[in-house]
Design an enzyme around this catalytic site. Structure first.
Site, PDB file in Angstrom:
ATOM      1  N   ARG A 147       0.858  -1.181   0.000  1.00  0.00           N
ATOM      2  CA  ARG A 147       0.000   0.000   0.000  1.00  0.00           C
ATOM      3  C   ARG A 147       0.894   1.231   0.000  1.00  0.00           C
ATOM      4  O   ARG A 147       1.856   1.288   0.779  1.00  0.00           O
ATOM      5  CB  ARG A 147      -0.844  -0.053   1.274  1.00  0.00           C
ATOM      6  CG  ARG A 147      -1.815   1.044   1.438  1.00  0.00           C
ATOM      7  CD  ARG A 147      -2.466   0.947   2.818  1.00  0.00           C
ATOM      8  NE  ARG A 147      -1.888   1.936   3.705  1.00  0.00           N
ATOM      9  CZ  ARG A 147      -2.528   2.483   4.735  1.00  0.00           C
ATOM     10  NH1 ARG A 147      -3.750   2.098   5.047  1.00  0.00           N
ATOM     11  NH2 ARG A 147      -1.947   3.387   5.486  1.00  0.00           N
ATOM     12  N   TYR A 159      -2.881  11.429   6.369  1.00  0.00           N
ATOM     13  CA  TYR A 159      -3.135  10.071   6.844  1.00  0.00           C
ATOM     14  C   TYR A 159      -2.145   9.087   6.198  1.00  0.00           C
ATOM     15  O   TYR A 159      -1.895   9.161   4.991  1.00  0.00           O
ATOM     16  CB  TYR A 159      -4.573   9.624   6.491  1.00  0.00           C
ATOM     17  CG  TYR A 159      -4.685   8.138   6.609  1.00  0.00           C
ATOM     18  CD1 TYR A 159      -4.810   7.544   7.861  1.00  0.00           C
ATOM     19  CD2 TYR A 159      -4.545   7.313   5.490  1.00  0.00           C
ATOM     20  CE1 TYR A 159      -4.820   6.169   7.992  1.00  0.00           C
ATOM     21  CE2 TYR A 159      -4.553   5.940   5.610  1.00  0.00           C
ATOM     22  CZ  TYR A 159      -4.699   5.381   6.865  1.00  0.00           C
ATOM     23  OH  TYR A 159      -4.674   4.014   6.990  1.00  0.00           O
ATOM     24  N   ASP A 210      -5.104   3.796   0.164  1.00  0.00           N
ATOM     25  CA  ASP A 210      -6.216   4.061   1.093  1.00  0.00           C
ATOM     26  C   ASP A 210      -6.585   5.541   1.025  1.00  0.00           C
ATOM     27  O   ASP A 210      -5.779   6.406   1.393  1.00  0.00           O
ATOM     28  CB  ASP A 210      -5.773   3.681   2.511  1.00  0.00           C
ATOM     29  CG  ASP A 210      -6.936   3.657   3.498  1.00  0.00           C
ATOM     30  OD1 ASP A 210      -8.030   4.145   3.146  1.00  0.00           O
ATOM     31  OD2 ASP A 210      -6.732   3.154   4.631  1.00  0.00           O
ATOM     32  N   HIS A 212      -9.074   6.733   2.722  1.00  0.00           N
ATOM     33  CA  HIS A 212      -9.499   6.987   4.100  1.00  0.00           C
ATOM     34  C   HIS A 212     -10.732   7.896   4.179  1.00  0.00           C
ATOM     35  O   HIS A 212     -10.737   8.890   4.917  1.00  0.00           O
ATOM     36  CB  HIS A 212      -8.333   7.537   4.940  1.00  0.00           C
ATOM     37  CG  HIS A 212      -8.280   6.934   6.308  1.00  0.00           C
ATOM     38  ND1 HIS A 212      -8.774   7.575   7.411  1.00  0.00           N
ATOM     39  CD2 HIS A 212      -7.820   5.743   6.747  1.00  0.00           C
ATOM     40  CE1 HIS A 212      -8.598   6.813   8.476  1.00  0.00           C
ATOM     41  NE2 HIS A 212      -8.023   5.690   8.105  1.00  0.00           N
ATOM     42  N   GLU A 236      -9.039   2.069  -1.599  1.00  0.00           N
ATOM     43  CA  GLU A 236      -9.763   1.745  -0.355  1.00  0.00           C
ATOM     44  C   GLU A 236     -10.533   2.947   0.188  1.00  0.00           C
ATOM     45  O   GLU A 236     -10.034   4.075   0.150  1.00  0.00           O
ATOM     46  CB  GLU A 236      -8.720   1.277   0.670  1.00  0.00           C
ATOM     47  CG  GLU A 236      -9.274   0.993   2.048  1.00  0.00           C
ATOM     48  CD  GLU A 236      -8.178   0.506   2.985  1.00  0.00           C
ATOM     49  OE1 GLU A 236      -7.163  -0.047   2.497  1.00  0.00           O
ATOM     50  OE2 GLU A 236      -8.316   0.704   4.197  1.00  0.00           O
ATOM     51  N   GLU A 262     -13.777  -1.334   6.754  1.00  0.00           N
ATOM     52  CA  GLU A 262     -13.083  -1.476   8.048  1.00  0.00           C
ATOM     53  C   GLU A 262     -13.868  -0.866   9.203  1.00  0.00           C
ATOM     54  O   GLU A 262     -13.649  -1.238  10.348  1.00  0.00           O
ATOM     55  CB  GLU A 262     -11.664  -0.906   7.983  1.00  0.00           C
ATOM     56  CG  GLU A 262     -11.603   0.594   7.807  1.00  0.00           C
ATOM     57  CD  GLU A 262     -10.181   1.123   7.707  1.00  0.00           C
ATOM     58  OE1 GLU A 262      -9.367   0.501   7.027  1.00  0.00           O
ATOM     59  OE2 GLU A 262      -9.903   2.165   8.315  1.00  0.00           O
ATOM     60  N   ARG A 283     -13.829  -5.282   3.577  1.00  0.00           N
ATOM     61  CA  ARG A 283     -12.676  -5.201   4.492  1.00  0.00           C
ATOM     62  C   ARG A 283     -13.039  -5.294   5.964  1.00  0.00           C
ATOM     63  O   ARG A 283     -12.283  -4.872   6.832  1.00  0.00           O
ATOM     64  CB  ARG A 283     -11.912  -3.889   4.246  1.00  0.00           C
ATOM     65  CG  ARG A 283     -11.353  -3.784   2.845  1.00  0.00           C
ATOM     66  CD  ARG A 283     -10.257  -2.744   2.766  1.00  0.00           C
ATOM     67  NE  ARG A 283      -9.146  -3.119   3.597  1.00  0.00           N
ATOM     68  CZ  ARG A 283      -8.822  -2.536   4.749  1.00  0.00           C
ATOM     69  NH1 ARG A 283      -9.496  -1.515   5.221  1.00  0.00           N
ATOM     70  NH2 ARG A 283      -7.788  -2.958   5.443  1.00  0.00           N
ATOM     71  N   GLU A 339      -4.416  -7.298   5.196  1.00  0.00           N
ATOM     72  CA  GLU A 339      -3.515  -6.200   5.558  1.00  0.00           C
ATOM     73  C   GLU A 339      -2.517  -6.673   6.623  1.00  0.00           C
ATOM     74  O   GLU A 339      -2.901  -7.352   7.568  1.00  0.00           O
ATOM     75  CB  GLU A 339      -4.345  -5.032   6.108  1.00  0.00           C
ATOM     76  CG  GLU A 339      -3.531  -3.823   6.486  1.00  0.00           C
ATOM     77  CD  GLU A 339      -4.415  -2.651   6.933  1.00  0.00           C
ATOM     78  OE1 GLU A 339      -5.604  -2.876   7.250  1.00  0.00           O
ATOM     79  OE2 GLU A 339      -3.913  -1.524   6.958  1.00  0.00           O
ATOM     80  N   TRP A 402     -11.771  11.984   9.001  1.00  0.00           N
ATOM     81  CA  TRP A 402     -10.335  11.725   9.133  1.00  0.00           C
ATOM     82  C   TRP A 402      -9.985  10.429   8.437  1.00  0.00           C
ATOM     83  O   TRP A 402     -10.682   9.452   8.487  1.00  0.00           O
ATOM     84  CB  TRP A 402      -9.923  11.635  10.607  1.00  0.00           C
ATOM     85  CG  TRP A 402      -8.460  11.318  10.693  1.00  0.00           C
ATOM     86  CD1 TRP A 402      -7.419  12.162  10.439  1.00  0.00           C
ATOM     87  CD2 TRP A 402      -7.868  10.044  10.995  1.00  0.00           C
ATOM     88  NE1 TRP A 402      -6.229  11.497  10.563  1.00  0.00           N
ATOM     89  CE2 TRP A 402      -6.484  10.199  10.898  1.00  0.00           C
ATOM     90  CE3 TRP A 402      -8.413   8.791  11.328  1.00  0.00           C
ATOM     91  CZ2 TRP A 402      -5.590   9.155  11.133  1.00  0.00           C
ATOM     92  CZ3 TRP A 402      -7.541   7.747  11.554  1.00  0.00           C
ATOM     93  CH2 TRP A 402      -6.136   7.925  11.459  1.00  0.00           C
TER      94      TRP A 402
HETATM   95  C1  GCO Z   1      -6.170   0.775   7.539  1.00  0.00           C
HETATM   96  C2  GCO Z   1      -6.932   1.728   8.359  1.00  0.00           C
HETATM   97  C3  GCO Z   1      -6.271   2.176   9.595  1.00  0.00           C
HETATM   98  C4  GCO Z   1      -7.242   2.980  10.468  1.00  0.00           C
HETATM   99  C5  GCO Z   1      -7.069   2.626  11.907  1.00  0.00           C
HETATM  100  C6  GCO Z   1      -8.011   3.400  12.808  1.00  0.00           C
HETATM  101  O1  GCO Z   1      -6.476   0.681   6.369  1.00  0.00           O
HETATM  102  O2  GCO Z   1      -5.325   0.098   8.095  1.00  0.00           O
HETATM  103  O3  GCO Z   1      -7.476   2.766   7.596  1.00  0.00           O
HETATM  104  O4  GCO Z   1      -5.105   2.864   9.276  1.00  0.00           O
HETATM  105  O5  GCO Z   1      -7.045   4.342  10.307  1.00  0.00           O
HETATM  106  O6  GCO Z   1      -7.213   1.268  12.052  1.00  0.00           O
HETATM  107  O7  GCO Z   1      -7.868   2.968  14.120  1.00  0.00           O
HETATM  108 MG    MG Z   2      -8.073   1.852   5.779  1.00  0.00          MG
END
Ligand code: GCO
Ligand code: MG
Length: 402
Positions: A147, A159, A210, A212, A236, A262, A283, A339, A402
């Protein structure tokens, strides 16, 4: 067999973890992860006050009935706290089952469907050159999928990119820190990053990215389209997923594969996404979506629609979840990728485990149960410390995702 005792361990070997330990009258015990990053004590208290009293005296082999009892029996269903608590019980019971039957958990989930679990690593950098070098470093370590996240020119922090030498997203102590965000700057930079990255490393490694949860559907559609020539394994969390139809817009415009889930807790968060084939990878993690019992059902439902799994595996999910994800990933037919963000040495010492990495794949190991333990006396050296993930504002100060 009967459950005789269950208790919650809270420790912070580098970051906070909440772990449920369940004991039986036949001497077997099981572990379940209950960590909800930034809201740990809510799950700990849900377990101690409301769940543990209900499982004492029950047969730990009845994973389905106990799952239904905790899900339907609460009346107030779903949500991250409830589903993490249910997951902790569920995973601990699968661990006990495996130990009692002297077999690894993957054999209880259908047995091995593959030889190893393909994993992706995290690479990042403050410049495109740094990102390229970090991807190459991970390829040299044997990873077949990486990634890539980059700092964005014009933004102070982004991020996925660590501040100084810290591990990224440390869930900082004190109140939440604030980041600034600009979709315009991000959309300008990211296609250029992947163009240079692909040119530097060639086609023989999977690249992931990602977003995010930061774009609108039409912005994500543009990004997906511009990334198409660089053949990403997935894009992602392009948008926040409360609005499942948002993914329809992305899908109509791009062939870049999409992954999300996630922050989901149950099949109902992903139902439309899967049924309409708006995503390619689901995910959801073992810990935040009700444990192995529920995640197996999600995977089976997804398999009908060509959707594969890609369990969340960041370091805020404990080694207990990593072990559970590896047993799950080696067993389910429609596994996609897992991951892998390695835990710190302190975390690994508190949670000794049988799983391992070799040449791009991870292996759950063949120990009975999950093959992971908790060193409770070592854990005492790392008391819980309140910590929060950052929050995010646009350049004009508007709060955003975020
Ligand atoms: C990822 C996630 C993490 C989250 C985290 C929040 O793809 O691994 O986006 O980076 O930000 O798990 O607690
Ligand atoms: Mg993520």
């Amino acid at each position: 067999m009967k459950i005789t005792r269950a208790w919650v361990n809270i420790c912070s070997p580098g970051r906070n973890f909440v772990t449920l330990k369940v004991e039986t009258d036949e001497g077997f015990y099981g572990l379940g992860d209950a960590t909800l990053n930034g809201r740990e004590m809510a799950v700990a208290s849900y377990l101690t006050e409301h769940v543990v009293p209900c499982i004492i005296g029950r047969d730990p082999f009845q994973t389905e009935d106990i799952w239904q009892y905790l899900y339907r029996g609460a009346y107030w269903r779903r949500g991250p706290v409830t589903m993490a608590a249910i997951a902790a019980v569920d995973v601990a019971l699968w661990d006990i089952k495996g130990k009692a039957l002297q077999t690894p958990v993957y054999n209880l989930l259908g047995g091995k469907s593959r030889e190893g679990v393909l994993v992706y690593a995290h690479a990042h950098g403050n410049s495109t050159e740094e990102v390229i070098a970090d991807v190459q470093k991970h390829m040299e370590m044997g990873y077949l999928a990486v990634r890539a996240q980059s700092a964005i020119p014009g933004l102070d922090s982004t991020y996925g990119v660590p501040k100084k030498a810290q591990p990224y997203e440390p869930a900082e102590r004190g109140l939440p820190s604030e980041s600034r965000w600009s979709s315009e700057l991000y959309l300008r930079h990211t296609p250029r990053l992947f163009e240079k990255l692909r040119a530097a490393i060639g086609e023989d490694v999977h690249l992931l990215h990602d977003v995010h949860h930061r774009l609108t559907p039409i912005e994500a559609a543009r990004l997906g389209k511009e990334l198409e020539p660089f053949h990403l394994f997935w894009m992602e969390d392009p948008v926040p997923a409360e609005l499942q139809e948002g993914f329809k817009i992305i899908r109509e415009h791009t062939t870049t594969p999409v992954a999300t889930g996630e922050v989901f807790h149950s099949i109902w968060d992903a139902h439309d996404l899967i049924r309409n084939q708006w995503i390619d990878y689901i995910r959801m993690s073992v810990v935040h979506s009700g444990g192995l019992t529920h995640l197996k059902k999600v995977a089976d439902f997804a398999s009908l629609y060509h959707v594969r799994t890609g369990c969340h595996g960041a370091t805020d999910l404990s080694p207990v979840t990593m072990a559970a994800a590896l047993h799950f990933g080696i067993a389910v037919h429609n596994f996609g990728i897992q991951e892998h963000m390695p835990h710190s040495a302190e975390t690994n010492a508190v949670f000794p485990h049988a799983y391992s990495f070799k040449a791009g794949y991870m292996y759950p190991g063949d120990a009975p149960g999950l093959g992971v333990d908790l060193d409770e006396s070592l854990a005492k050296k790392y008391p819980y410390q309140r910590a929060y993930l950052p929050i995010n504002r646009r350049l004009d100060g508007t709060l955003t995702d975020w």
